[in-house]
Write a protein that holds these residues in place. Structure first.
Motif, PDB file in Angstrom:
ATOM      1  N   THR A 238     -12.051  -9.499  -0.826  1.00  0.00           N
ATOM      2  CA  THR A 238     -11.522  -8.787   0.351  1.00  0.00           C
ATOM      3  C   THR A 238     -12.436  -8.959   1.556  1.00  0.00           C
ATOM      4  OG1 THR A 238     -12.635  -6.648  -0.074  1.00  0.00           O
ATOM      5  CG2 THR A 238     -10.513  -7.030  -1.163  1.00  0.00           C
ATOM      6  N   ARG A 239     -13.713  -9.172   1.298  1.00  0.00           N
ATOM      7  CA  ARG A 239     -14.679  -9.321   2.400  1.00  0.00           C
ATOM      8  C   ARG A 239     -14.623 -10.710   3.025  1.00  0.00           C
ATOM      9  NH1 ARG A 239     -19.477  -6.625  -1.288  1.00  0.00           N
ATOM     10  NH2 ARG A 239     -18.611  -4.496  -1.337  1.00  0.00           N
ATOM     11  N   ASN A 240     -13.973 -11.636   2.340  1.00  0.00           N
ATOM     12  CA  ASN A 240     -13.910 -13.016   2.828  1.00  0.00           C
ATOM     13  C   ASN A 240     -12.518 -13.427   3.289  1.00  0.00           C
ATOM     14  OD1 ASN A 240     -16.695 -13.625   2.235  1.00  0.00           O
ATOM     15  ND2 ASN A 240     -16.143 -13.669   0.067  1.00  0.00           N
ATOM     16  N   LEU A 241     -11.604 -12.457   3.365  1.00  0.00           N
ATOM     17  CA  LEU A 241     -10.256 -12.770   3.821  1.00  0.00           C
ATOM     18  C   LEU A 241     -10.257 -13.069   5.317  1.00  0.00           C
ATOM     19  CD1 LEU A 241      -8.249 -10.071   1.831  1.00  0.00           C
ATOM     20  CD2 LEU A 241      -8.141 -12.541   1.483  1.00  0.00           C
ATOM     21  N   LYS A 242      -9.447 -14.015   5.717  1.00  0.00           N
ATOM     22  CA  LYS A 242      -9.444 -14.532   7.084  1.00  0.00           C
ATOM     23  C   LYS A 242      -9.177 -13.455   8.129  1.00  0.00           C
ATOM     24  CE  LYS A 242      -7.010 -17.915   9.974  1.00  0.00           C
ATOM     25  NZ  LYS A 242      -5.929 -18.933   9.999  1.00  0.00           N
ATOM     26  N   ASN A 243      -8.220 -12.586   7.863  1.00  0.00           N
ATOM     27  CA  ASN A 243      -7.796 -11.607   8.872  1.00  0.00           C
ATOM     28  C   ASN A 243      -8.383 -10.214   8.661  1.00  0.00           C
ATOM     29  OD1 ASN A 243      -5.927 -13.270  10.465  1.00  0.00           O
ATOM     30  ND2 ASN A 243      -4.757 -13.381   8.556  1.00  0.00           N
ATOM     31  N   VAL A 244      -9.423 -10.129   7.850  1.00  0.00           N
ATOM     32  CA  VAL A 244     -10.065  -8.841   7.571  1.00  0.00           C
ATOM     33  C   VAL A 244     -11.445  -8.809   8.215  1.00  0.00           C
ATOM     34  CG1 VAL A 244     -10.974  -7.339   5.755  1.00  0.00           C
ATOM     35  CG2 VAL A 244      -8.788  -8.507   5.428  1.00  0.00           C
ATOM     36  N   SER A 245     -11.673  -7.800   9.053  1.00  0.00           N
ATOM     37  CA  SER A 245     -12.986  -7.651   9.695  1.00  0.00           C
ATOM     38  C   SER A 245     -14.007  -7.062   8.733  1.00  0.00           C
ATOM     39  CB  SER A 245     -12.871  -6.750  10.933  1.00  0.00           C
ATOM     40  OG  SER A 245     -12.081  -7.345  11.926  1.00  0.00           O
ATOM     41  N   ILE A 246     -13.591  -6.005   8.030  1.00  0.00           N
ATOM     42  CA  ILE A 246     -14.485  -5.336   7.079  1.00  0.00           C
ATOM     43  C   ILE A 246     -13.720  -5.143   5.776  1.00  0.00           C
ATOM     44  CG2 ILE A 246     -15.875  -3.288   6.594  1.00  0.00           C
ATOM     45  CD1 ILE A 246     -16.100  -2.840   9.606  1.00  0.00           C
ATOM     46  N   GLY A 247     -14.284  -5.647   4.692  1.00  0.00           N
ATOM     47  CA  GLY A 247     -13.642  -5.521   3.393  1.00  0.00           C
ATOM     48  C   GLY A 247     -13.998  -4.214   2.709  1.00  0.00           C
ATOM     49  N   VAL A 248     -13.730  -4.159   1.425  1.00  0.00           N
ATOM     50  CA  VAL A 248     -13.982  -2.948   0.641  1.00  0.00           C
ATOM     51  C   VAL A 248     -15.485  -2.717   0.519  1.00  0.00           C
ATOM     52  CG1 VAL A 248     -13.671  -1.864  -1.614  1.00  0.00           C
ATOM     53  CG2 VAL A 248     -11.823  -3.236  -0.622  1.00  0.00           C
ATOM     54  N   SER A 249     -15.902  -1.476   0.706  1.00  0.00           N
ATOM     55  CA  SER A 249     -17.320  -1.117   0.669  1.00  0.00           C
ATOM     56  C   SER A 249     -17.787  -0.903  -0.770  1.00  0.00           C
ATOM     57  CB  SER A 249     -17.540   0.175   1.460  1.00  0.00           C
ATOM     58  OG  SER A 249     -16.912   1.261   0.789  1.00  0.00           O
ATOM     59  N   PRO A 250     -19.112  -0.841  -0.981  1.00  0.00           N
ATOM     60  CA  PRO A 250     -19.617  -0.502  -2.322  1.00  0.00           C
ATOM     61  C   PRO A 250     -19.092   0.842  -2.831  1.00  0.00           C
ATOM     62  CG  PRO A 250     -21.381  -1.420  -0.998  1.00  0.00           C
ATOM     63  CD  PRO A 250     -20.206  -1.246  -0.074  1.00  0.00           C
ATOM     64  N   ARG A 251     -18.838   1.784  -1.913  1.00  0.00           N
ATOM     65  CA  ARG A 251     -18.229   3.042  -2.347  1.00  0.00           C
ATOM     66  C   ARG A 251     -16.858   2.777  -2.963  1.00  0.00           C
ATOM     67  NH1 ARG A 251     -17.722   6.335   2.296  1.00  0.00           N
ATOM     68  NH2 ARG A 251     -19.519   7.639   1.845  1.00  0.00           N
ATOM     69  N   GLY A 252     -16.129   1.831  -2.374  1.00  0.00           N
ATOM     70  CA  GLY A 252     -14.829   1.466  -2.920  1.00  0.00           C
ATOM     71  C   GLY A 252     -14.943   0.863  -4.309  1.00  0.00           C
ATOM     72  N   THR A 253     -16.008   0.089  -4.534  1.00  0.00           N
ATOM     73  CA  THR A 253     -16.239  -0.496  -5.859  1.00  0.00           C
ATOM     74  C   THR A 253     -16.455   0.597  -6.897  1.00  0.00           C
ATOM     75  OG1 THR A 253     -17.331  -2.373  -4.774  1.00  0.00           O
ATOM     76  CG2 THR A 253     -17.638  -2.151  -7.152  1.00  0.00           C
ATOM     77  N   LEU A 254     -17.326   1.548  -6.575  1.00  0.00           N
ATOM     78  CA  LEU A 254     -17.593   2.656  -7.498  1.00  0.00           C
ATOM     79  C   LEU A 254     -16.339   3.499  -7.717  1.00  0.00           C
ATOM     80  CD1 LEU A 254     -21.103   3.806  -6.210  1.00  0.00           C
ATOM     81  CD2 LEU A 254     -20.597   2.657  -8.373  1.00  0.00           C
ATOM     82  N   THR A 255     -15.577   3.667  -6.642  1.00  0.00           N
ATOM     83  CA  THR A 255     -14.336   4.434  -6.749  1.00  0.00           C
ATOM     84  C   THR A 255     -13.376   3.779  -7.732  1.00  0.00           C
ATOM     85  OG1 THR A 255     -14.526   5.311  -4.507  1.00  0.00           O
ATOM     86  CG2 THR A 255     -12.332   5.267  -5.460  1.00  0.00           C
ATOM     87  N   MET A 256     -13.272   2.455  -7.674  1.00  0.00           N
ATOM     88  CA  MET A 256     -12.383   1.747  -8.592  1.00  0.00           C
ATOM     89  C   MET A 256     -12.839   1.908 -10.043  1.00  0.00           C
ATOM     90  SD  MET A 256      -9.773  -0.001  -9.425  1.00  0.00           S
ATOM     91  CE  MET A 256      -8.977  -0.864  -8.073  1.00  0.00           C
ATOM     92  N   ILE A 257     -14.139   1.854 -10.271  1.00  0.00           N
ATOM     93  CA  ILE A 257     -14.660   2.048 -11.632  1.00  0.00           C
ATOM     94  C   ILE A 257     -14.220   3.410 -12.170  1.00  0.00           C
ATOM     95  CG2 ILE A 257     -16.751   2.374 -13.007  1.00  0.00           C
ATOM     96  CD1 ILE A 257     -16.425  -0.508 -12.349  1.00  0.00           C
ATOM     97  N   ASN A 258     -14.426   4.448 -11.363  1.00  0.00           N
ATOM     98  CA  ASN A 258     -14.058   5.802 -11.793  1.00  0.00           C
ATOM     99  C   ASN A 258     -12.552   5.953 -11.955  1.00  0.00           C
ATOM    100  OD1 ASN A 258     -16.721   6.719 -11.826  1.00  0.00           O
ATOM    101  ND2 ASN A 258     -16.679   7.289  -9.665  1.00  0.00           N
ATOM    102  N   GLY A 294      -4.236  -7.229  15.866  1.00  0.00           N
ATOM    103  CA  GLY A 294      -2.920  -7.819  15.688  1.00  0.00           C
ATOM    104  C   GLY A 294      -2.445  -7.860  14.254  1.00  0.00           C
ATOM    105  N   MET A 295      -3.306  -7.412  13.321  1.00  0.00           N
ATOM    106  CA  MET A 295      -2.951  -7.467  11.896  1.00  0.00           C
ATOM    107  C   MET A 295      -2.965  -6.081  11.258  1.00  0.00           C
ATOM    108  SD  MET A 295      -2.447 -10.679  11.486  1.00  0.00           S
ATOM    109  CE  MET A 295      -2.251 -10.684   9.718  1.00  0.00           C
ATOM    110  N   THR A 296      -2.810  -5.042  12.065  1.00  0.00           N
ATOM    111  CA  THR A 296      -3.064  -3.687  11.576  1.00  0.00           C
ATOM    112  C   THR A 296      -1.869  -3.014  10.913  1.00  0.00           C
ATOM    113  OG1 THR A 296      -2.600  -2.865  13.813  1.00  0.00           O
ATOM    114  CG2 THR A 296      -4.907  -3.247  13.229  1.00  0.00           C
ATOM    115  N   ARG A 297      -0.760  -3.718  10.738  1.00  0.00           N
ATOM    116  CA  ARG A 297       0.367  -3.114  10.023  1.00  0.00           C
ATOM    117  C   ARG A 297      -0.023  -2.798   8.586  1.00  0.00           C
ATOM    118  NH1 ARG A 297       5.280  -7.021  10.447  1.00  0.00           N
ATOM    119  NH2 ARG A 297       5.869  -5.741   8.656  1.00  0.00           N
ATOM    120  N   GLU A 298       0.490  -1.676   8.087  1.00  0.00           N
ATOM    121  CA  GLU A 298       0.093  -1.207   6.756  1.00  0.00           C
ATOM    122  C   GLU A 298       0.458  -2.207   5.663  1.00  0.00           C
ATOM    123  OE1 GLU A 298      -1.971   1.022   4.336  1.00  0.00           O
ATOM    124  OE2 GLU A 298      -1.749   1.468   6.458  1.00  0.00           O
TER     125      GLU A 298
END
Length: 320
Positions: A238-258, A294-298
């Motif tokens: 997600t951090r390397n996607l072309k149209n993404v400025s900021i990908g999932v944070s480490p908090r998001g990683t821990l959240t997924m584990i839980n 320009g890519m902010t649609r949900e």
């Protein structure tokens, strides 16, 4: 480990909670599963949907099913932080300052139309959500457990709203959409509510202490090292996607584990499988992405998470 959990009394009550909510909410089994996943993970949920789809009723039914205290906060532009958290006021009768608790001192908190409040008031929830405590005038007060914030916002109306900042969005374990019922489900809703509200017939099927025990038991769910690596690889994608400025944070990683462990728990398994992570990826990860102009649609966020999943090979192991 066996294929199924040697189910504890609390684990068996998960099914009772589902059945209780399904008496009122029709056709939303996945949403109910996600709600249970959130509370067992000690997380919070952002529900984005149009009015009238059952968000409030589901929150109230869930609270009643677990015999928890339900509080609703209607967010408006003139709502103050003290209206949420509480305030110290001078009690003339006692001749001293007395603390009056705000609605955040409950178990299931419905923050209705949270994006209508000012950023200052929105931020008053930050400490509550992250630390399960609130500090007022230098004094810290611990909130009752279990503690779940279900925040709602209308995706259509933007006039008079304040977009939630990324810091607050990141504190929601997942973002969900209930959606409209299909034709058969809507007819069932009519039939069920024709004479009286089924909510009035709901009785507690467990206690708050059972939820706390579920939270402890879910921490024992096994997650294979290959799946931990899989989650990290998806996050990095997600951090390397072309149209993404900021990908999932480490908090998001821990959240997924839980979340993955909690989801496996409510499915009756003692271990996490790749399908759990795939099922949770969009609700847990999508709202954490900061997209380029320009890519902010949900739906773009959901599409990008799907792309990240497709770019990472799914590991194949003996998960148990």
């Amino acid at each position: 480990m066996g294929n199924e959990l040697d189910k504890s009394m609390c684990q068996k009550k998960v099914q009772l909670i589902k059945e209780s909510i399904n008496k009122v909410i029709i056709g939303k089994s996945d949403t109910i599963d996600m709600l249970l996943t959130a509370v067992i993970s000690k997380g919070h949920v952002l529900l984005e949907d149009v009015p009238g789809t059952g968000k409030t009723v589901m929150a109230k039914t869930f609270a009643k099913s677990i015999n928890a205290e339900f509080q609703r906060i209607q967010f408006t532009p003139d709502l103050l932080p003290s209206d949420v958290t509480g305030i110290n006021y001078y009690n003339q009768k006692l001749g001293e300052f007395t603390f009056r608790k705000g609605p955040v001192f409950g178990n299931i908190i419905l923050a209705d139309e949270i994006n209508r409040a000012t950023p200052r008031t929105q931020s008053s929830l930050l400490e509550c959500m992250e630390e399960h405590q609130i500090t007022i005038d230098g004094e810290t007060r611990i909130l009752d457990e279990p503690f779940l914030v279900i925040a709602t916002q209308n995706p259509i109306e933007t006039s008079g709203t304040f977009q939630l900042p990324e810091a607050q969005l990141d504190r929601f374990i997942m973002k969900l959409n209930m959606g409209y019922p299909d034709k058969a489900e809507e007819i069932s809703i009519i039939d069920r509510f024709l004479l009286e509200s089924p909510f009035d017939t709901i009785i507690p099927v467990c206690e708050k202490e059972d939820i706390i025990n579920m939270q402890a038991e879910a921490k024992n769910i096994y997650i294979h090292s290959a799946l931990k690596e899989y989650i990290v690889d998806v996050v990095n994608a997600t951090r390397n996607l072309k149209n993404v400025s900021i990908g999932v944070s480490p908090r998001g990683t821990l959240t997924m584990i839980n979340a993955a462990r909690s989801y496996a728990y409510i499915q009756g398994r003692s271990y996490v499988v790749p399908e759990d992570i795939k099922k949770l990826a969009v609700p847990v990860f999508a709202h954490r992405l900061v997209l380029k102009l320009g890519m902010t649609r949900e739906d773009n966020r959901e599409l990008f998470i799907e792309q990240a999943l497709e770019s990472v090979p799914v590991p194949t192991e003996e998960w148990s």
